[in-house]
Every structure is written in C-alpha cells, then in structure tokens.
Design an enzyme around this catalytic site. Structure first.
Site, PDB file in Angstrom:
ATOM      1  N   ASP A  70      38.650  27.450  31.043  1.00  0.00           N
ATOM      2  CA  ASP A  70      38.352  28.528  31.993  1.00  0.00           C
ATOM      3  C   ASP A  70      39.615  29.227  32.488  1.00  0.00           C
ATOM      4  O   ASP A  70      39.561  30.366  32.954  1.00  0.00           O
ATOM      5  CB  ASP A  70      37.625  27.962  33.221  1.00  0.00           C
ATOM      6  N   HIS A  93      49.959  21.015  35.262  1.00  0.00           N
ATOM      7  CA  HIS A  93      48.668  21.264  35.906  1.00  0.00           C
ATOM      8  C   HIS A  93      47.733  20.060  35.823  1.00  0.00           C
ATOM      9  O   HIS A  93      46.542  20.175  36.068  1.00  0.00           O
ATOM     10  CB  HIS A  93      48.004  22.514  35.330  1.00  0.00           C
ATOM     11  N   GLU A 103      28.056  28.237  30.664  1.00  0.00           N
ATOM     12  CA  GLU A 103      28.485  27.225  31.632  1.00  0.00           C
ATOM     13  C   GLU A 103      27.475  27.211  32.776  1.00  0.00           C
ATOM     14  O   GLU A 103      26.437  27.872  32.711  1.00  0.00           O
ATOM     15  CB  GLU A 103      29.900  27.506  32.159  1.00  0.00           C
TER      16      GLU A 103
HETATM   17  P1  FAD Z   1      50.335  19.191  31.838  1.00  0.00           P
HETATM   18  O1  FAD Z   1      49.540  19.000  33.051  1.00  0.00           O
HETATM   19  O2  FAD Z   1      51.762  19.463  31.998  1.00  0.00           O
HETATM   20  O3  FAD Z   1      50.133  17.939  30.893  1.00  0.00           O
HETATM   21  C1  FAD Z   1      48.872  17.332  30.764  1.00  0.00           C
HETATM   22  C2  FAD Z   1      48.993  16.045  29.964  1.00  0.00           C
HETATM   23  O4  FAD Z   1      49.332  16.345  28.640  1.00  0.00           O
HETATM   24  C3  FAD Z   1      50.079  15.114  30.461  1.00  0.00           C
HETATM   25  O5  FAD Z   1      49.677  13.803  30.185  1.00  0.00           O
HETATM   26  C4  FAD Z   1      51.270  15.485  29.635  1.00  0.00           C
HETATM   27  O6  FAD Z   1      52.186  14.432  29.511  1.00  0.00           O
HETATM   28  C5  FAD Z   1      50.621  15.854  28.325  1.00  0.00           C
HETATM   29  N1  FAD Z   1      51.296  16.912  27.596  1.00  0.00           N
HETATM   30  C6  FAD Z   1      51.726  18.114  28.065  1.00  0.00           C
HETATM   31  N2  FAD Z   1      52.248  18.830  27.059  1.00  0.00           N
HETATM   32  C7  FAD Z   1      52.147  18.063  25.954  1.00  0.00           C
HETATM   33  C8  FAD Z   1      52.504  18.244  24.606  1.00  0.00           C
HETATM   34  N3  FAD Z   1      53.085  19.352  24.182  1.00  0.00           N
HETATM   35  N4  FAD Z   1      52.261  17.241  23.732  1.00  0.00           N
HETATM   36  C9  FAD Z   1      51.668  16.098  24.134  1.00  0.00           C
HETATM   37  N5  FAD Z   1      51.303  15.871  25.400  1.00  0.00           N
HETATM   38  C10 FAD Z   1      51.529  16.850  26.297  1.00  0.00           C
HETATM   39  N6  FAD Z   1      40.720  21.880  31.403  1.00  0.00           N
HETATM   40  C11 FAD Z   1      39.684  22.069  30.580  1.00  0.00           C
HETATM   41  O7  FAD Z   1      39.521  21.331  29.608  1.00  0.00           O
HETATM   42  N7  FAD Z   1      38.796  23.088  30.792  1.00  0.00           N
HETATM   43  C12 FAD Z   1      38.930  23.964  31.812  1.00  0.00           C
HETATM   44  O8  FAD Z   1      38.145  24.872  31.956  1.00  0.00           O
HETATM   45  C13 FAD Z   1      40.029  23.782  32.700  1.00  0.00           C
HETATM   46  N8  FAD Z   1      40.219  24.617  33.746  1.00  0.00           N
HETATM   47  C14 FAD Z   1      41.287  24.452  34.557  1.00  0.00           C
HETATM   48  C15 FAD Z   1      41.487  25.324  35.618  1.00  0.00           C
HETATM   49  C16 FAD Z   1      42.578  25.190  36.443  1.00  0.00           C
HETATM   50  C17 FAD Z   1      42.779  26.155  37.567  1.00  0.00           C
HETATM   51  C18 FAD Z   1      43.491  24.134  36.216  1.00  0.00           C
HETATM   52  C19 FAD Z   1      44.684  23.949  37.100  1.00  0.00           C
HETATM   53  C20 FAD Z   1      43.285  23.247  35.192  1.00  0.00           C
HETATM   54  C21 FAD Z   1      42.183  23.394  34.356  1.00  0.00           C
HETATM   55  N9  FAD Z   1      41.949  22.513  33.300  1.00  0.00           N
HETATM   56  C22 FAD Z   1      40.898  22.710  32.460  1.00  0.00           C
HETATM   57  C23 FAD Z   1      42.713  21.286  33.163  1.00  0.00           C
HETATM   58  C24 FAD Z   1      43.829  21.410  32.164  1.00  0.00           C
HETATM   59  O9  FAD Z   1      43.354  21.097  30.878  1.00  0.00           O
HETATM   60  C25 FAD Z   1      44.898  20.450  32.613  1.00  0.00           C
HETATM   61  O10 FAD Z   1      45.459  20.993  33.769  1.00  0.00           O
HETATM   62  C26 FAD Z   1      45.924  20.122  31.601  1.00  0.00           C
HETATM   63  O11 FAD Z   1      46.710  19.120  32.193  1.00  0.00           O
HETATM   64  C27 FAD Z   1      46.746  21.267  31.060  1.00  0.00           C
HETATM   65  O12 FAD Z   1      47.762  21.632  31.909  1.00  0.00           O
HETATM   66  P2  FAD Z   1      49.259  21.784  31.412  1.00  0.00           P
HETATM   67  O13 FAD Z   1      49.319  22.623  30.205  1.00  0.00           O
HETATM   68  O14 FAD Z   1      50.029  22.179  32.614  1.00  0.00           O
HETATM   69  O15 FAD Z   1      49.650  20.309  30.963  1.00  0.00           O
END
Ligand code: FAD
Length: 518
Positions: free
Chosen positions: A151, A90, A265
């Site tokens: 969120d 994401h 917020e």
């Molecule tokens: P990924 O997108 O898969 O990874 C994100 C990053 O972290 C990449 O660099 C990846 O390499 C790294 N990573 C993933 N897993 C690990 C791990 N286990 N160890 C080390 N590195 C890792 N963020 C907020 O802070 N507040 C919010 O309110 C918020 N709302 C959101 C709402 C929506 C609808 C979406 C889509 C995103 C939102 N986000 C928010 C952003 C969110 O924090 C990011 O999307 C974040 O990337 C987490 O997604 P993911 O778990 O799929 O991680």
C-alpha cells in the site's frame, strides 16, 4: 559503547572502542564505516518506535562487495557481531536494527553514478535498496510496471521482499515475493550468489520473506506487465460482516477475478472512530464520514466494513470501464447507494498512502510509536475473529490508525519461500492489520496489552493465526511466522551460515540450525 578520538600522524580519527574487532577498521571498507553518534543514533530505532538498540557502527556500502567484505569479516571473527541490512527502517519491531553490531545502510548503494534500476521487456532489475516508487517511475517510462504492490511505496525492494510484500493485487498475482525471477544475495558467509527457482534455489526461497536472516538482497529481478493509465477506485460500505466477507471472497475468486477488479482490499471503521475520529480523510469527505456514521448508528453495528477495490483501464478500455464496473457491482450486496468512487491516475492510486503520510506528518502523528499487529487468519475463522476481536475486544475503542481486513488466495503463495500462507487445506486466508498509532505515551502500553489480548483470544479459541511482520522474534515467534516447513532448513543453515544477520537478541546457530535468544 563509546568511541574515542586518537591522533594519528597529525590526523584526527574516530576509533572504535569496545564491541567491534579493531581489524575491521583495517579493511578496505573502513572509510565507509561510520561510528559517529549521529550515524548510530539514526540506525538505533525504526518506524515502530518501540524497540531501541544502538549499533556500534553503520556501513555505507558503495557496492554489494562492500557488504560481502563486512559479513565475511564478521563470520570469520571468533565472536561474530550482528549485521543487519536496513532499507528505510520501516520495520516495526526492531527487525532492521543490529544491537552492538553493524547496520548496513542499504540506501548508500543507490548513491553511485550507475542507475540501479534497469528495465527490460518483461522484467526490471532493481537494487535491493531502491524505493518502490522509484521502480514504478522507471518502469512507467517504458509503459510497464510490476504487478504486485504494497500500500505504501516509500519502502525498499529488499525490505518488502524480506517480509512478503502484500497488497490488494496479491489475490491475483500473489505477494511481491511470488513475482521475483532472480536475486543477487550476499549470504551469511559473505559470498555473492545469484539465485533463482532453478539456480541455488534453496537460497532463493529462503531469502524471500527471510527478514534478511539468510542474506542481503542486493538485486531483484521483478516481473513486469503492461501498465494501465488510469484507475477507477471504489469503496463500498457494509454494516454486515458476513456480506462483506462473502463479497470480498467472490471478488477474489477465480471466476470474478478474471473479469472484475484488479485490486481488492478491505477496511474496518469502528463506530467511535466514525463519530469521534477525523472529520475527513484523503478519500472520504466530511459528508461521506457523516453518512457512514449515520449508517453505523442506524444499523446498530459496532463497525462499518468497507471493500476497497480498483479497476485499471487505459485509452482503449476507457469507453467500457463504467459498464464493466456496473456489472461487477450488480453482483455485490453492499448497502444500497453506499458506493464512493474516484477516478485517478495509476500513479496517484498506487502512491495513495503518500497523501495520508503528509496529513499525519503535518499533524505530528507520523513519528509516533506503531505497535502494529498484522495477522493471517484462516478463512474459516474470520467471522469468529470479527466477533471476538473487532466487535469484542476493540468494539468500544477509537484507535488512531487503520484496521485492514482482506482475503488472499492461498494458491498464489509458494510454500517453499520463508514467508508462507498460514494453513494448508483452506483456499483463502485473511490478512488483518491492526495498524494503530500510540499518539500519547500511555497509549503504547494500552495498545500492546490489547495486542496481547488479541493473540490470547486467537490462542484460546484455536484460531490458528500467524503473524505477518513478526511481532516477537522469539523462538516461538520464529516458528509461528516462518514455520518449520521445508526439509532443507538445516542443510540451508549449514550452508549459508546466517548467524550474523539477525534481529535484536537473536542468533541462529549453524551447528544445530536452532534459533535462540541471546
Ligand atoms: P526495513 O524495515 O529497513 O527492513 C525490514 C527487514 O528486512 C529487516 O529485517 C531488514 O534487516 C531486512 N532487510 C532490509 N533490506 C534488506 C535487503 N536488501 N536484503 C535482505 N534483508 C533486508 N508491508 C506490506 O507487505 N504491505 C503493505 O501494504 C505495507 N504497507 C505499509 C505502510 C506503511 C506506512 C509502512 C511504514 C509499512 C508498510 N508495510 C507494508 C510494511 C513494510 O513491508 C515494512 O515496513 C518493511 O520493513 C519494509 O520497510 P523497509 O524497506 O524500510 O525495510
């Protein structure tokens, strides 16, 4: 890079071609590495749908030691290949991709027989791959819950801890990274290290907010509190930005936060969005939107500002939640009668974006490009930002998406961590999220140009903004986002060579500790 099929003792086996060293497929983890097109295609893009980059392979680890084996192998190769952990993918700028390397599909860790969410009296141990919604469900069975949330809950523990994890509870508890007691990390050299504030603290602080660049988080110990049962969920409308920010700041100040809301917020609704945007939302009815549009036109404001706040309660406090709410509202200067209230369960509240996701999915508006721009703005410049960006650059637009604007307390951030608050010397700062979607192809270019114009405006006006969820991972971007704060940076890099765990096109060099584009 193409794969080819070879016949080995009567069995068909997919063999790697090009990029990855062949010896990789002789390791014990070989059966967990997929190189078929389906697997690599799924790991070639992210929620942002802006960057596309195919890995050579995807690792489906059964245990953290599978990840360690992969990273050890890469780190010891003459030409190490990129390795990137991926939670739900994401990220919005390709941060979870590994062009020409190996994506570690973290979700595979959770598919074993053993539960990777273990709840204790005041903390939960959760696998880095676990979704926050599952952490919530597991902890609620014990009447407990984490204190700080994003969120949206369909993202992973490791993913948000690699960013910071911000939301409406951060004013009181700090970002999610401030609520972690201990981590298990696979480092850039393939070592498996348990770290905390006391033990291997340099790694602990680096990994928190480190975008996976200092290691892969395979377990996090997260602080819990008693979970409330229900939530009084409130939205308050303002046509005057100064009153809006003044009230937000009052609500998160120490004095008010002790007795007031548990979550604060804010959102900005541009005029045209109110008149031409969706007729209703999961929170606002059509009549509410019409009232807000009427307010915008009556006040002549280019935007309506909405404080979103929540008050938690349970059986013992239910009888006085109304009184408490009334007392807090008395102190505020929202437009009289523009109070919108809902009463929901704690889970419904925390999981509220799920409903919006469903609406967007059914309208075909979820899987579209998301050129999101998330900024941290100093408190002292938020009104300048509002004039120049919200009312200026964006004033006449009707974006699909959400604009968030809310303050946090600087003191709740720990500047030893990789993700830091923007400025020392100001007790609060704002996060502004321009969370806009490109619903037709030409929108992407336009929105990207607007993002650039926003950054250029901040630069020109000397508004020291800082990007949350870094927009560009260039060297400048790295400096801007992560700063060069902590003195042990070079030492850390030497120790935990993170050069294999990087975003597209980036390398951190162990020898110099510098970041460069490849
Ligand atoms: P990924 O997108 O898969 O990874 C994100 C990053 O972290 C990449 O660099 C990846 O390499 C790294 N990573 C993933 N897993 C690990 C791990 N286990 N160890 C080390 N590195 C890792 N963020 C907020 O802070 N507040 C919010 O309110 C918020 N709302 C959101 C709402 C929506 C609808 C979406 C889509 C995103 C939102 N986000 C928010 C952003 C969110 O924090 C990011 O999307 C974040 O990337 C987490 O997604 P993911 O778990 O799929 O991680």
């Amino acid at each position: 890079m193409a794969s080819f099929v070879s016949v080995v003792t009567g069995q068909l086996r997919l063999m790697p071609a090009g990029g990855l060293p062949r010896d990789l497929f002789a390791l014990g983890i070989a059966s967990k590495i997929r190189i078929d097109r389906n697997s690599t295609a799924m790991a070639s893009s992210d929620f942002g749908r802006i960057v596309e980059a195919a890995p050579e392979a995807v690792l489906h680890p059964a245990t953290p030691s599978d990840i360690a084996a992969l990273i050890r192998f890469s780190a010891s190769s003459p030409v190490p290949f990129p390795v990137s952990p991926r939670g739900q993918g994401h990220s919005v700028r390709g941060q979870s991709l590994a062009p020409g390397g190996v994506v570690v599909d973290m979700r595979a860790l959770g598919r074993g027989h053993h539960s990777r969410i273990n709840v204790s009296a005041d903390y939960v141990d959760a696998g880095g791959e676990q979704l926050w919604i599952d952490v919530l469900r597991a902890t609620l069975q014990h009447g407990l819950a984490p204190r700080a949330w994003t969120d949206y809950l369909r993202i992973t523990v490791g993913g948000t801890l690699s960013n910071a994890g911000i939301g409406g509870q951060a004013f009181r508890h700090g970002p999610q990274i401030a609520n972690v007691q201990e981590l298990d990390v696979v480092t850039g050299t393939g070592d498996m290290v348990t770290c905390s504030r006391e033990k291997s603290s340099d790694l602990f602080f680096a990994a928190l907010g480190g975008l996976g660049q200092f290691g892969v988080i395979t377990r996090a110990r997260i602080t819990l509190e008693q979970a409330p049962k229900r939530v009084r969920w409130v939205r308050l409308a303002y046509s005057d930005v100064a009153a809006f920010t003044r009230d937000q700041e009052l609500l998160i100040s120490k004095r008010a936060s002790e007795a007031g809301f548990d979550y604060v917020e804010g959102q900005v609704q541009l005029n045209r969005t109110l008149t031409e945007g969706p007729k209703s939302t999961p929170f606002f009815s059509e009549a509410d939107i019409n009232r807000l549009a009427g307010l915008a036109s009556m006040s002549g404001s280019a935007a309506i500002y909405i404080i979103e706040a929540a008050m938690y309660y349970n059986d013992t406090t239910a009888s006085y939640v109304d009184k408490k709410l009334e007392k807090v509202l008395e102190q505020l200067s929202f437009v009289p009668r523009f109070v919108f209230t809902k009463d929901v369960t704690y889970v419904q509240f925390l999981d509220r974006v799920r409903e919006e996701e469903e609406v967007l999915r059914s309208a075909g508006l979820w899987d579209v490009p998301h050129p999101w721009l998330n900024l941290f703005i100093p408190r002292s410049r938020i009104l300048d930002f509002d004039t120049g960006v919200i009312k200026g650059l964006l004033g006449g637009t009707n974006p699909v998406g959400v604009i968030l604007m809310y303050p946090m307390n600087t003191a709740k951030w720990d500047e030893r961590m990789t993700a830091m608050a923007p400025l020392a010397g100001e007790d609060m700062f704002y996060t502004v999220g321009l969370l806009r979607s490109a619903v037709v192809a030409s929108d992407l270019e336009l929105l990207e140009r607007e993002n650039q114009a926003v950054l250029a405006f901040c630069h020109k006006e000397g508004i020291g903004c800082k990007q949350y969820l870094p927009h560009h991972m260039s060297q400048d971007g790295w400096q801007q986002h992560f700063g060069t704060k902590w003195s042990s940076m070079a030492e850390l890099k030497a120790k935990f060579d993170p050069h294999t765990i990087l975003s597209p096109g980036q390398r951190i060099f162990r020898s110099t500790g510098s970041v460069a584009s490849t």
